[in-house]
Write an enzyme that holds these catalytic residues in place. Structure first.
Site, mmCIF file in Angstrom:
data_model
loop_
_atom_site.group_PDB
_atom_site.id
_atom_site.type_symbol
_atom_site.label_atom_id
_atom_site.label_comp_id
_atom_site.label_asym_id
_atom_site.label_seq_id
_atom_site.Cartn_x
_atom_site.Cartn_y
_atom_site.Cartn_z
ATOM 1 N N LEU A 18 -0.710 -1.713 7.947
ATOM 2 C CA LEU A 18 -1.156 -0.314 7.870
ATOM 3 C C LEU A 18 -2.390 -0.169 6.990
ATOM 4 C CD1 LEU A 18 2.294 1.484 7.299
ATOM 5 C CD2 LEU A 18 0.919 1.560 9.381
ATOM 6 N N GLY A 19 -2.469 -1.010 5.971
ATOM 7 C CA GLY A 19 -3.603 -0.888 5.057
ATOM 8 C C GLY A 19 -3.615 -2.053 4.082
ATOM 9 N N GLN A 20 -4.686 -2.146 3.336
ATOM 10 C CA GLN A 20 -4.844 -3.291 2.452
ATOM 11 C C GLN A 20 -5.590 -2.908 1.184
ATOM 12 O OE1 GLN A 20 -6.261 -6.549 4.705
ATOM 13 N NE2 GLN A 20 -6.239 -7.981 2.987
ATOM 14 N N GLY A 21 -5.140 -3.432 0.039
ATOM 15 C CA GLY A 21 -5.848 -3.208 -1.223
ATOM 16 C C GLY A 21 -6.099 -4.553 -1.878
ATOM 17 N N PHE A 23 -4.475 -5.955 -4.402
ATOM 18 C CA PHE A 23 -3.253 -6.679 -4.723
ATOM 19 C C PHE A 23 -2.209 -6.603 -3.631
ATOM 20 C CE2 PHE A 23 -5.192 -5.634 -8.705
ATOM 21 C CZ PHE A 23 -5.063 -6.809 -9.409
ATOM 22 N N ALA A 24 -2.411 -5.681 -2.725
ATOM 23 C CA ALA A 24 -1.311 -5.398 -1.811
ATOM 24 C C ALA A 24 -1.746 -5.243 -0.370
ATOM 25 C CB ALA A 24 -0.627 -4.112 -2.269
ATOM 26 N N VAL A 26 -0.071 -3.337 3.085
ATOM 27 C CA VAL A 26 0.991 -2.401 3.465
ATOM 28 C C VAL A 26 1.294 -2.589 4.954
ATOM 29 C CG1 VAL A 26 1.752 0.006 3.493
ATOM 30 C CG2 VAL A 26 0.163 -0.761 1.726
ATOM 31 N N ASP A 134 -4.447 8.325 -10.752
ATOM 32 C CA ASP A 134 -5.331 7.804 -9.711
ATOM 33 C C ASP A 134 -5.181 8.597 -8.416
ATOM 34 O OD1 ASP A 134 -7.311 6.042 -8.879
ATOM 35 O OD2 ASP A 134 -5.867 4.705 -7.941
#
Ligand code: AMP
Length: 453
Positions: A18-21, A23-24, A26, A134
């Site tokens: 679904l998504g990406q950061g 560190f993570a 999703v 944030d």
């Protein structure tokens, strides 16, 4: 790996990304037992360890489990493998709110509705001592009914990491939503900083663009520091006034949550019925009894291998011993969050009742009811969710051995837990033989010492 479904601890089938950061990642996932959709956020332990934020993250996970609100993405459970931590989260089907804004500014009523939901959720968290720090577009999601869902509440340590990592420009993008005092890295009040970010969100919803914008980062900081922004011509005067009070560069004079909620523009469209359902939602949102998520299991479990198919199940102590340097023991807070507390006593019922009455007097609780081994005590002052009411029920096992159950029957769970832990437990000390859970905790601590020695 992409073709065949991946299974996480025999509970969740992982689907698309679904998504990406930093560190993570999703993923969409489904509970195998209930078929419920969830989002699974996989965090790389190695990266988190490297930036030294383990303690902060542990603390924030435990607070995140405390904040349950209809407009906050709920954390159902935490799972772990040797190298990853998985947050199993409520799935927000509608995606990011700002995908809508990207298509153009919102109508005033629609913007107000999202702002009301945002403020209610953020205020609720503040009342629990939790600050987001944030709030930004990526963290504002929508569910299938167009309700706002704030994600990452309590996980802002991860966002902080991004900054400490020196990756500000590439990963954080722009500090456009951050309050001046946060940019200046002065000690800051989390509540006031969140209020500022909510103001920026409101502006963006109504304008379709940012209040503070500059391609030069230093110039952008300067504009934020001075709250240099202009409202477009279509902003109604009430909104302009409210925004000026929110985007006040001085946190000491910046408007409070209470005042925002009192403002005429905010209140428009909110009738008493809505306020009531909001209160009811809060009640539903209070920490549930067993904390169970869609898998029906509330705890932290783990698997030892990276392959996510049919791993042997490990218990909490296994995770700790496997995760050298990443002790997750701070997360085992389920017992102290339960609404009931039980203790055994080797005193006769009359002594227990007298002690409970004495306790009520000392803690300024009024005894409302006393019959059939039940004592109902009520707080004199109204709390966040009305008068706190506590039932003490005494069960006879033998004439000189009783089980006493203390239970909140009305009021705010946090207020109850605070009273229980800070006042009730010490006051009852001389009639308590053992509090339920104490033995298990002692044994667990011994086991933990053995594991780590
Ligand atoms: P994050 O790392 O939390 O910023 O998440 C990255 C992206 O994944 C978000 O911008 C969303 O698009 C998506 N996402 C995160 N959490 C959820 C969720 N609970 N439900 C649906 N999508 C999510």
């Amino acid at each position: 790996m992409e073709n065949k479904p991946r299974v996480l601890t025999q509970k969740y089938e992982l689907g698309r990304l679904l998504g990406q950061g930093t560190f993570a990642k999703v993923y969409y996932a489904r509970s195998i037992r209930t078929n419920q959709s969830v989002a699974v956020k996989a965090i790389d332990k190695e990266k988190v360890l490297r930036v030294g934020l383990v303690d902060q993250i542990k603390r924030e996970i435990s607070v995140m489990r405390l904040v349950k609100h209809p407009n906050i993405v709920q954390l159902y459970e935490v799972l772990a493998t040797r190298s990853k931590i998985f947050f199993v989260l409520e799935y927000a089907k509608g995606g990011e709110l700002f995908n809508k804004v990207a298509k153009g500014k919102l109508k005033e009523d629609v913007a107000r509705m999202y702002f009301q939901q945002l403020i209610n959720a953020v205020d609720f968290c503040h009342s629990r001592g939790v600050y987001h720090r944030d709030i930004k577009p990526e963290n504002l999601l929508l569910d299938e009914n167009e309700n706002l869902k704030i994600s990452d509440f309590g996980l802002s340590a991860l966002a902080e990491c991004k900054r400490q990592d020196g990756l500000l420009h590439t990963t954080c993008g722009t500090p456009a939503y951050v309050a001046p005092e946060v940019i200046n890295r002065k000690g800051y009040d989390g509540a006031k900083a969140d209020i500022w970010s909510c103001g920026v969100v409101l502006y963006v919803l109504l304008a379709g663009y940012l209040p503070f914008h500059d391609s030069n980062l230093m110039e952008l900081y300067r504009k934020i520091g001075k709250a240099e922004f202009k409202c477009p011509s279509w902003f109604p005067p009430e909104v302009r006034r409210l925004l000026c009070r929110i985007l006040d560069p001085n946190p000491a004079t910046r408007i409070s949550m209470a005042k925002i909620k009192e403002s005429a523009w905010f209140r428009k469209g909110l009738n008493s019925k809505q306020s009531k359902s909001e209160t009811e939602a809060r009640d539903i949102a209070a920490p549930d009894r067993d904390g169970s998520g869609p898998s029906g299991n509330s705890n932290i479990s783990s698997e030892p291998k990276e392959e996510l198919t049919n791993p042997p199940s490990l218990n909490a102590f296994d995770i700790i011993s496997l995760s050298a340097g990443f002790d997750l023991s701070g997360l085992f807070e389920e017992d102290c969050r339960k609404q009931e507390a039980r203790f055994t006593s080797v005193q006769p019922a009359s002594v227990i009742i007298a002690k409970l009455e004495d306790m009520a007097r000392r803690l300024k609780l009024k005894v409302k009811k006393k019959d059939c081994g039940l004592l109902r005590m009520e707080g004199l002052e109204e709390g966040r969710k009305g008068h706190l009411s506590i039932d003490a029920e005494i069960f006879e096992i033998t004439p000189n051995f009783h089980l006493v159950e203390l239970k909140k029957s009305n009021g705010d769970t946090m207020e109850y837990q605070q009273l229980l832990n800070e006042n009730i437990r010490p006051v009852l000390q001389d009639i308590v033989w053992i509090w339920q859970g104490e033995r298990e905790q002692q044994t667990q601590q011994q086991q933990l010492q053995e594991v780590s020695s």
